[in-house]
Motif scaffolding. Structure first.
Motif, PDB file in Angstrom:
ATOM      1  N   ALA A 335       0.833  -1.203   0.000  1.00  0.00           N
ATOM      2  CA  ALA A 335       0.000   0.000   0.000  1.00  0.00           C
ATOM      3  C   ALA A 335       0.869   1.255   0.000  1.00  0.00           C
ATOM      4  CB  ALA A 335      -0.934  -0.001   1.206  1.00  0.00           C
ATOM      5  N   SER A 336       1.916   1.255   0.813  1.00  0.00           N
ATOM      6  CA  SER A 336       2.809   2.404   0.862  1.00  0.00           C
ATOM      7  C   SER A 336       3.551   2.568  -0.455  1.00  0.00           C
ATOM      8  CB  SER A 336       3.809   2.240   2.015  1.00  0.00           C
ATOM      9  OG  SER A 336       4.699   3.334   2.074  1.00  0.00           O
ATOM     10  N   MET A 337       4.002   1.458  -1.037  1.00  0.00           N
ATOM     11  CA  MET A 337       4.729   1.520  -2.306  1.00  0.00           C
ATOM     12  C   MET A 337       3.851   2.104  -3.403  1.00  0.00           C
ATOM     13  SD  MET A 337       6.916  -1.476  -4.220  1.00  0.00           S
ATOM     14  CE  MET A 337       5.546  -2.649  -4.281  1.00  0.00           C
ATOM     15  N   ALA A 338       2.594   1.678  -3.459  1.00  0.00           N
ATOM     16  CA  ALA A 338       1.679   2.187  -4.476  1.00  0.00           C
ATOM     17  C   ALA A 338       1.444   3.689  -4.309  1.00  0.00           C
ATOM     18  CB  ALA A 338       0.360   1.435  -4.419  1.00  0.00           C
ATOM     19  N   ALA A 339       1.262   4.123  -3.071  1.00  0.00           N
ATOM     20  CA  ALA A 339       1.012   5.542  -2.816  1.00  0.00           C
ATOM     21  C   ALA A 339       2.232   6.387  -3.160  1.00  0.00           C
ATOM     22  CB  ALA A 339       0.617   5.744  -1.359  1.00  0.00           C
ATOM     23  N   SER A 340       3.416   5.944  -2.731  1.00  0.00           N
ATOM     24  CA  SER A 340       4.635   6.700  -3.011  1.00  0.00           C
ATOM     25  C   SER A 340       4.937   6.717  -4.497  1.00  0.00           C
ATOM     26  CB  SER A 340       5.817   6.088  -2.252  1.00  0.00           C
ATOM     27  OG  SER A 340       5.713   6.311  -0.869  1.00  0.00           O
ATOM     28  N   SER A 341       4.811   5.571  -5.148  1.00  0.00           N
ATOM     29  CA  SER A 341       5.145   5.471  -6.562  1.00  0.00           C
ATOM     30  C   SER A 341       4.245   6.353  -7.408  1.00  0.00           C
ATOM     31  CB  SER A 341       5.034   4.015  -7.021  1.00  0.00           C
ATOM     32  OG  SER A 341       5.313   3.888  -8.399  1.00  0.00           O
TER      33      SER A 341
END
Length: 360
Positions: A335-341
């Motif tokens: 979830a964090s990776m998707a938001a940051s990316s």
């Protein structure tokens, strides 16, 4: 899963449980010395530097009241023995890549890298502003550790090969050095995966014991001398797009320290994390130019290989589903990776594309 049931079924068994029976750290005239063991051979470019940086910063910030005695791999325990050494109290701290310890718990992979995982900025976002640190602490509560990120290699290269890779079939039977879940994914593609400490990789490649290896990136790879053995170098890989390193202290030892000394370890770890990333990223470009000038053929995997790696990575990650910590950790990470990316791609990614177009 609680600590007792987990330890009963883990490879650590009694050693982790023995963490409560620690030898007292050394004291001298009111000062305290902690023994730090590492997964790195002394002098290995970048990775040993990160461990030394953290150790020296802790000593300096404490004014010498907390001294770190660094033991490189093999000087007290072997590279892959540091986790057990610290949980059992044989040493006070370790510095290493936590994906070496997926046998203790697969969740540890997320604190180095997982295949098709986070870039350096993305892992910093998750760890320092999201749930990453809390999950590191949760795993640590099982094994008796207090951990912090304390280094980052940046994006790692796909590696050195004895021949060009034309398609996924070229991995069949290939003897290749790659740790962590990335190595498990290559195994699913038919490779014979070896997990060797960094200090042993050059000799294994030179002797033909392995057909290829990933290590870190152009600067560290050049220092290791792999270009003396083979000239086929793939500069992008799926396995470690932003590999973090960790400094872990035995939890009983950490809790016995003063609040000031605890904060010094935390701050020194964070400083080493950022300093080490800059070290790698600053040196890689010039090193790649030197490698190319020396005859190294810089390559990229074809799309068919990337597709096969993606399928193997999903299977590798899915095999651990059902473990409560792993499932929650993976969901938080993704979830964090998707938001940051999403934001990085639309802001920095778009800017860099235009900068390259306009400025040449």
């Amino acid at each position: 899963m609680d600590r007792r049931s987990f330890l009963k079924n883990s490879a650590l068994g009694g050693t982790a449980a023995a963490a409560t029976a620690l030898a007292a750290p050394a004291y001298a005239q009111g000062n305290r010395t902690l023994t730090l063991v590492t997964t790195w051979g002394r002098g290995l470019a970048g990775v040993h530097d990160a461990a030394q940086r953290a150790a020296d910063t802790i000593t300096a910030m404490s004014g010498g009241s907390l001294t770190i005695d660094l033991k490189a791999a093999g000087e007290l325990v072997g590279a892959f023995e540091v986790f057990d050494a610290v949980t059992s109290g044989q040493a006070d701290m370790y510095h290493g890549a936590d994906y070496y310890f997926v046998g203790q718990h697969p969740g540890y992979a997320f604190f180095t890298s997982v295949p098709f995982g986070m870039t350096p900025q993305e892992i910093s976002n998750w760890y320092y502003q999201g749930e990453g640190q809390a999950f590191h602490d949760e795993l640590g509560s099982i094994f008796g550790l207090k951990s912090f990120l304390a280094g980052n290699t940046g994006p790692q290269a796909g590696g050195w090969f004895s021949k060009e890779i034309a398609g996924p079939e070229d991995f069949q039977g290939l003897k290749f050095r790659m740790p962590g879940l990335g190595g498990q994914a290559l195994g699913r593609m038919g490779a014979s995966v070896q997990n060797l400490p960094g200090a042993e990789v050059y000799q294994a490649l030179a002797s033909g014991a392995i057909d290829g290896t990933e290590w870190i990136g152009p600067w560290a790879d050049e220092k290791a001398g792999f270009q003396e053995i083979t000239k086929f170098y793939y500069t992008a890989g799926m396995h470690e797009p932003g590999a973090a390193l960790s400094l872990a202290t035995n939890l009983d030892v950490f809790e016995s320290l003063s609040p000031e000394h605890q904060k010094i370890i935390e701050i020194a770890s964070g400083e080493a994390h950022q300093w080490n990333l800059a070290q790698f990223m600053n040196n890689n470009g010039a090193a790649l130019q030197r490698l190319q000038a020396g005859g190294v053929k810089v390559l990229e995997f074809p799309d068919s290989v990337w597709d096969a790696m993606g399928a193997a990575a999903r299977e590798t990650m899915d095999q651990y589903n059902g473990d409560d910590i792993y499932d929650r950790l993976r969901a938080s990470y993704n979830a964090s990776m998707a938001a940051s990316s999403g934001w990085i791609t639309q802001s920095e990614g778009a800017y860099r594309a235009q900068r390259d177009r306009v400025m040449g």
